[in-house]
Design a protein around this motif. Structure first.
Motif, PDB file in Angstrom:
ATOM      1  N   PRO A 133       0.832  -1.215   0.000  1.00  0.00           N
ATOM      2  CA  PRO A 133       0.000   0.000   0.000  1.00  0.00           C
ATOM      3  C   PRO A 133       0.861   1.258   0.000  1.00  0.00           C
ATOM      4  O   PRO A 133       1.812   1.367   0.771  1.00  0.00           O
ATOM      5  CB  PRO A 133      -0.823  -0.128   1.284  1.00  0.00           C
ATOM      6  CG  PRO A 133      -0.058  -1.075   2.143  1.00  0.00           C
ATOM      7  CD  PRO A 133       0.659  -2.008   1.229  1.00  0.00           C
ATOM      8  N   GLU A 134       0.508   2.190  -0.868  1.00  0.00           N
ATOM      9  CA  GLU A 134       1.256   3.448  -0.932  1.00  0.00           C
ATOM     10  C   GLU A 134       1.050   4.296   0.320  1.00  0.00           C
ATOM     11  O   GLU A 134       1.908   5.113   0.656  1.00  0.00           O
ATOM     12  CB  GLU A 134       0.840   4.232  -2.173  1.00  0.00           C
ATOM     13  CG  GLU A 134       1.167   3.541  -3.482  1.00  0.00           C
ATOM     14  CD  GLU A 134       0.811   4.395  -4.672  1.00  0.00           C
ATOM     15  OE1 GLU A 134       1.480   5.426  -4.902  1.00  0.00           O
ATOM     16  OE2 GLU A 134      -0.157   4.044  -5.379  1.00  0.00           O
ATOM     17  N   ALA A 135      -0.085   4.139   0.963  1.00  0.00           N
ATOM     18  CA  ALA A 135      -0.371   4.858   2.212  1.00  0.00           C
ATOM     19  C   ALA A 135      -1.099   3.897   3.139  1.00  0.00           C
ATOM     20  O   ALA A 135      -1.837   3.012   2.691  1.00  0.00           O
ATOM     21  CB  ALA A 135      -1.203   6.108   1.959  1.00  0.00           C
ATOM     22  N   TYR A 136      -0.900   4.088   4.452  1.00  0.00           N
ATOM     23  CA  TYR A 136      -1.501   3.190   5.425  1.00  0.00           C
ATOM     24  C   TYR A 136      -1.692   3.939   6.739  1.00  0.00           C
ATOM     25  O   TYR A 136      -0.723   4.416   7.340  1.00  0.00           O
ATOM     26  CB  TYR A 136      -0.605   1.967   5.643  1.00  0.00           C
ATOM     27  CG  TYR A 136      -1.233   0.853   6.445  1.00  0.00           C
ATOM     28  CD1 TYR A 136      -1.958  -0.149   5.817  1.00  0.00           C
ATOM     29  CD2 TYR A 136      -1.079   0.796   7.823  1.00  0.00           C
ATOM     30  CE1 TYR A 136      -2.515  -1.179   6.547  1.00  0.00           C
ATOM     31  CE2 TYR A 136      -1.638  -0.219   8.560  1.00  0.00           C
ATOM     32  CZ  TYR A 136      -2.356  -1.216   7.917  1.00  0.00           C
ATOM     33  OH  TYR A 136      -2.918  -2.233   8.645  1.00  0.00           O
ATOM     34  N   SER A 137      -2.952   4.055   7.152  1.00  0.00           N
ATOM     35  CA  SER A 137      -3.279   4.733   8.404  1.00  0.00           C
ATOM     36  C   SER A 137      -4.156   3.810   9.243  1.00  0.00           C
ATOM     37  O   SER A 137      -5.132   3.242   8.731  1.00  0.00           O
ATOM     38  CB  SER A 137      -4.009   6.050   8.133  1.00  0.00           C
ATOM     39  OG  SER A 137      -4.332   6.713   9.343  1.00  0.00           O
ATOM     40  N   VAL A 160       1.296  -1.729  10.828  1.00  0.00           N
ATOM     41  CA  VAL A 160       2.427  -1.359   9.978  1.00  0.00           C
ATOM     42  C   VAL A 160       3.498  -2.436  10.011  1.00  0.00           C
ATOM     43  O   VAL A 160       4.097  -2.771   8.976  1.00  0.00           O
ATOM     44  CB  VAL A 160       2.996  -0.002  10.440  1.00  0.00           C
ATOM     45  CG1 VAL A 160       4.257   0.341   9.663  1.00  0.00           C
ATOM     46  CG2 VAL A 160       1.956   1.105  10.274  1.00  0.00           C
ATOM     47  N   GLU A 161       3.747  -3.014  11.182  1.00  0.00           N
ATOM     48  CA  GLU A 161       4.795  -4.016  11.308  1.00  0.00           C
ATOM     49  C   GLU A 161       4.398  -5.362  10.720  1.00  0.00           C
ATOM     50  O   GLU A 161       5.257  -6.255  10.602  1.00  0.00           O
ATOM     51  CB  GLU A 161       5.171  -4.196  12.787  1.00  0.00           C
ATOM     52  CG  GLU A 161       5.638  -2.924  13.466  1.00  0.00           C
ATOM     53  CD  GLU A 161       6.882  -2.335  12.803  1.00  0.00           C
ATOM     54  OE1 GLU A 161       7.692  -3.124  12.294  1.00  0.00           O
ATOM     55  OE2 GLU A 161       7.025  -1.101  12.809  1.00  0.00           O
ATOM     56  N   HIS A 162       3.126  -5.531  10.356  1.00  0.00           N
ATOM     57  CA  HIS A 162       2.649  -6.814   9.845  1.00  0.00           C
ATOM     58  C   HIS A 162       2.195  -6.735   8.391  1.00  0.00           C
ATOM     59  O   HIS A 162       1.605  -7.700   7.889  1.00  0.00           O
ATOM     60  CB  HIS A 162       1.506  -7.333  10.720  1.00  0.00           C
ATOM     61  CG  HIS A 162       1.895  -7.527  12.157  1.00  0.00           C
ATOM     62  ND1 HIS A 162       2.565  -8.634  12.617  1.00  0.00           N
ATOM     63  CD2 HIS A 162       1.724  -6.715  13.242  1.00  0.00           C
ATOM     64  CE1 HIS A 162       2.784  -8.526  13.911  1.00  0.00           C
ATOM     65  NE2 HIS A 162       2.273  -7.369  14.324  1.00  0.00           N
ATOM     66  N   LEU A 193       3.359   8.702   5.490  1.00  0.00           N
ATOM     67  CA  LEU A 193       2.447   7.856   4.725  1.00  0.00           C
ATOM     68  C   LEU A 193       1.974   6.642   5.517  1.00  0.00           C
ATOM     69  O   LEU A 193       0.932   6.077   5.213  1.00  0.00           O
ATOM     70  CB  LEU A 193       3.118   7.401   3.430  1.00  0.00           C
ATOM     71  CG  LEU A 193       3.425   8.508   2.416  1.00  0.00           C
ATOM     72  CD1 LEU A 193       4.207   7.954   1.242  1.00  0.00           C
ATOM     73  CD2 LEU A 193       2.142   9.176   1.941  1.00  0.00           C
ATOM     74  N   TYR A 194       2.738   6.217   6.519  1.00  0.00           N
ATOM     75  CA  TYR A 194       2.342   5.116   7.385  1.00  0.00           C
ATOM     76  C   TYR A 194       2.198   5.658   8.805  1.00  0.00           C
ATOM     77  O   TYR A 194       3.158   6.147   9.389  1.00  0.00           O
ATOM     78  CB  TYR A 194       3.384   3.999   7.365  1.00  0.00           C
ATOM     79  CG  TYR A 194       3.306   3.085   6.158  1.00  0.00           C
ATOM     80  CD1 TYR A 194       2.583   3.443   5.022  1.00  0.00           C
ATOM     81  CD2 TYR A 194       3.954   1.856   6.149  1.00  0.00           C
ATOM     82  CE1 TYR A 194       2.517   2.616   3.919  1.00  0.00           C
ATOM     83  CE2 TYR A 194       3.893   1.010   5.047  1.00  0.00           C
ATOM     84  CZ  TYR A 194       3.178   1.403   3.935  1.00  0.00           C
ATOM     85  OH  TYR A 194       3.109   0.562   2.836  1.00  0.00           O
ATOM     86  N   GLU A 195       0.970   5.561   9.354  1.00  0.00           N
ATOM     87  CA  GLU A 195       0.695   6.087  10.687  1.00  0.00           C
ATOM     88  C   GLU A 195      -0.147   5.100  11.481  1.00  0.00           C
ATOM     89  O   GLU A 195      -0.921   4.316  10.915  1.00  0.00           O
ATOM     90  CB  GLU A 195      -0.046   7.432  10.606  1.00  0.00           C
ATOM     91  CG  GLU A 195       0.767   8.556   9.969  1.00  0.00           C
ATOM     92  CD  GLU A 195       0.012   9.880   9.993  1.00  0.00           C
ATOM     93  OE1 GLU A 195      -1.190   9.855  10.327  1.00  0.00           O
ATOM     94  OE2 GLU A 195       0.617  10.916   9.692  1.00  0.00           O
ATOM     95  N   SER A 196      -0.013   5.154  12.809  1.00  0.00           N
ATOM     96  CA  SER A 196      -0.788   4.296  13.712  1.00  0.00           C
ATOM     97  C   SER A 196      -1.201   5.102  14.931  1.00  0.00           C
ATOM     98  O   SER A 196      -0.406   5.859  15.483  1.00  0.00           O
ATOM     99  CB  SER A 196       0.026   3.076  14.151  1.00  0.00           C
ATOM    100  OG  SER A 196       0.361   2.261  13.053  1.00  0.00           O
ATOM    101  N   ASP A 197      -2.466   4.916  15.333  1.00  0.00           N
ATOM    102  CA  ASP A 197      -3.000   5.559  16.534  1.00  0.00           C
ATOM    103  C   ASP A 197      -3.662   4.483  17.386  1.00  0.00           C
ATOM    104  O   ASP A 197      -4.768   4.027  17.072  1.00  0.00           O
ATOM    105  CB  ASP A 197      -4.006   6.642  16.152  1.00  0.00           C
ATOM    106  CG  ASP A 197      -4.512   7.412  17.368  1.00  0.00           C
ATOM    107  OD1 ASP A 197      -4.054   7.122  18.490  1.00  0.00           O
ATOM    108  OD2 ASP A 197      -5.360   8.312  17.198  1.00  0.00           O
ATOM    109  N   PRO A 198      -3.014   4.033  18.463  1.00  0.00           N
ATOM    110  CA  PRO A 198      -3.574   2.951  19.280  1.00  0.00           C
ATOM    111  C   PRO A 198      -4.781   3.354  20.112  1.00  0.00           C
ATOM    112  O   PRO A 198      -5.358   2.500  20.788  1.00  0.00           O
ATOM    113  CB  PRO A 198      -2.402   2.545  20.175  1.00  0.00           C
ATOM    114  CG  PRO A 198      -1.558   3.772  20.271  1.00  0.00           C
ATOM    115  CD  PRO A 198      -1.690   4.473  18.954  1.00  0.00           C
ATOM    116  N   ALA A 199      -5.171   4.616  20.075  1.00  0.00           N
ATOM    117  CA  ALA A 199      -6.355   5.061  20.829  1.00  0.00           C
ATOM    118  C   ALA A 199      -7.304   5.849  19.934  1.00  0.00           C
ATOM    119  O   ALA A 199      -8.057   6.686  20.418  1.00  0.00           O
ATOM    120  CB  ALA A 199      -5.936   5.898  22.038  1.00  0.00           C
TER     121      ALA A 199
END
Length: 288
Positions: A133-137, A160-162, A193-199
């Motif tokens: 994926p070119e972008a991943y949120s 993101v890590e998987h 382009l790759y972001e993660s929000d655990p909450a």
């Protein structure tokens, strides 16, 4: 005083005949009760149907299309969802988890490694990963590694890590693959382009939830996909997905269409525009 006995109008039955009737009754009783016992056995062997319905999930987005202009600096996408047939006790103690992902179009991506050769930085090695994926949120009720097992996350490509990074036509040292994978993830995170929000996912009521996903300023053009995953006590239950179109508008879209649909004319026009601009600048600023 008369004792108890048979009424006078009832004839006395000999004891021998009574014993004969009793024997016949003992033989006939099993034959008469056998069909009833068989029917009861059949009823017990029938499977019981559960009255508990499986949990379901529905989602919706605040918009189905994102328009990108020259002054676009990013945006937030809101996803609303509803759960049905949930166990209220498990919901109250936080046994239901939701992960929402915005996944961009998939393309091959090449990572190059630079090394210093004779004092000059040059690309020495490279690796291409297919269909990434070119972008991943991502947004979730808590950290995805605490929701379920790493094997489940890897099988579904959640986090993101998987994200599966498969080298395309790679021939070389296998030990270099993890290094290039880590470099790719690091570059995508650095570029936003790759972001993660655990909450980023929270319940607004006993059955409704809300999630927020960040769209970066340089989000790629094309059809993106919103995916929502439902977990119960660490076990995957269901998945829902919706499309999201990201398009350029105005002069940006015109230039993009011309570059892809008429590349020769676009190239000639660009060269002529550069010549005219350079000649005009030299004419305006030349000395008398």
């Amino acid at each position: 005083m008369r004792g108890f006995g048979l009424p006078e109008h009832f004839p006395a039955i000999p004891a021998k005949r009574l014993r004969t009737f009793a024997g016949i009754a003992l033989v006939a009783a099993p034959l008469l009760l056998a069909p009833l016992a068989g029917q009861a056995q059949v009823m017990l062997d029938q499977p019981t149907t559960s009255t508990t319905a499986r949990e379901t999930m529905e989602i919706g987005t605040s918009t189905s299309e994102i328009a990108i202009t020259s002054d676009f600096t990013g945006a937030d996408l809101t996803i609303f969802g509803a759960l049905s047939n949930t166990d209220q006790l498990l919901l109250a103690i936080g046994q239901y988890d939701i992960v929402v992902v915005l996944e961009g179009p998939r393309e091959n991506a090449t990572v190059r490694r630079k090394e210093r050769v004779f004092g000059i930085w040059v690309n020495t090695r490279s690796m291409t990963f297919e269909h990434v994926p070119e972008a991943y949120s991502l947004s979730s009720t808590r950290a995805v590694d605490n929701i379920t097992t790493p094997l489940e996350l890897s099988d579904r490509g959640i986090g993101v890590e998987h994200i599966p990074l498969t080298p395309l036509g790679f021939v070389g040292n296998v030990g270099d693959v993890p290094e290039f994978r880590n470099a790719f993830r690091r570059l995508q995170k650095t570029g936003g382009l790759y972001e993660s929000d655990p909450a980023g996912v929270r319940f607004v009521s006993s059955s409704l939830f809300k999630a927020t996903l960040r769209i970066p300023a340089d989000v790629p053009n094309g059809v993106h996909t919103v995916r929502a995953y439902l977990f119960k006590s660490g076990k995957f239950l269901s998945e829902k997905s919706l499309p999201l179109r990201v398009i350029k508008t105005g002069i940006e879209q015109t230039i993009t269409d011309a570059a892809h649909q008429q590349p020769i004319a676009y190239g000639v026009f660009s060269v002529l525009l550069a010549l005219v601009t350079g000649w005009s600048a030299s004419f305006m600023f030349r000395k008398n």
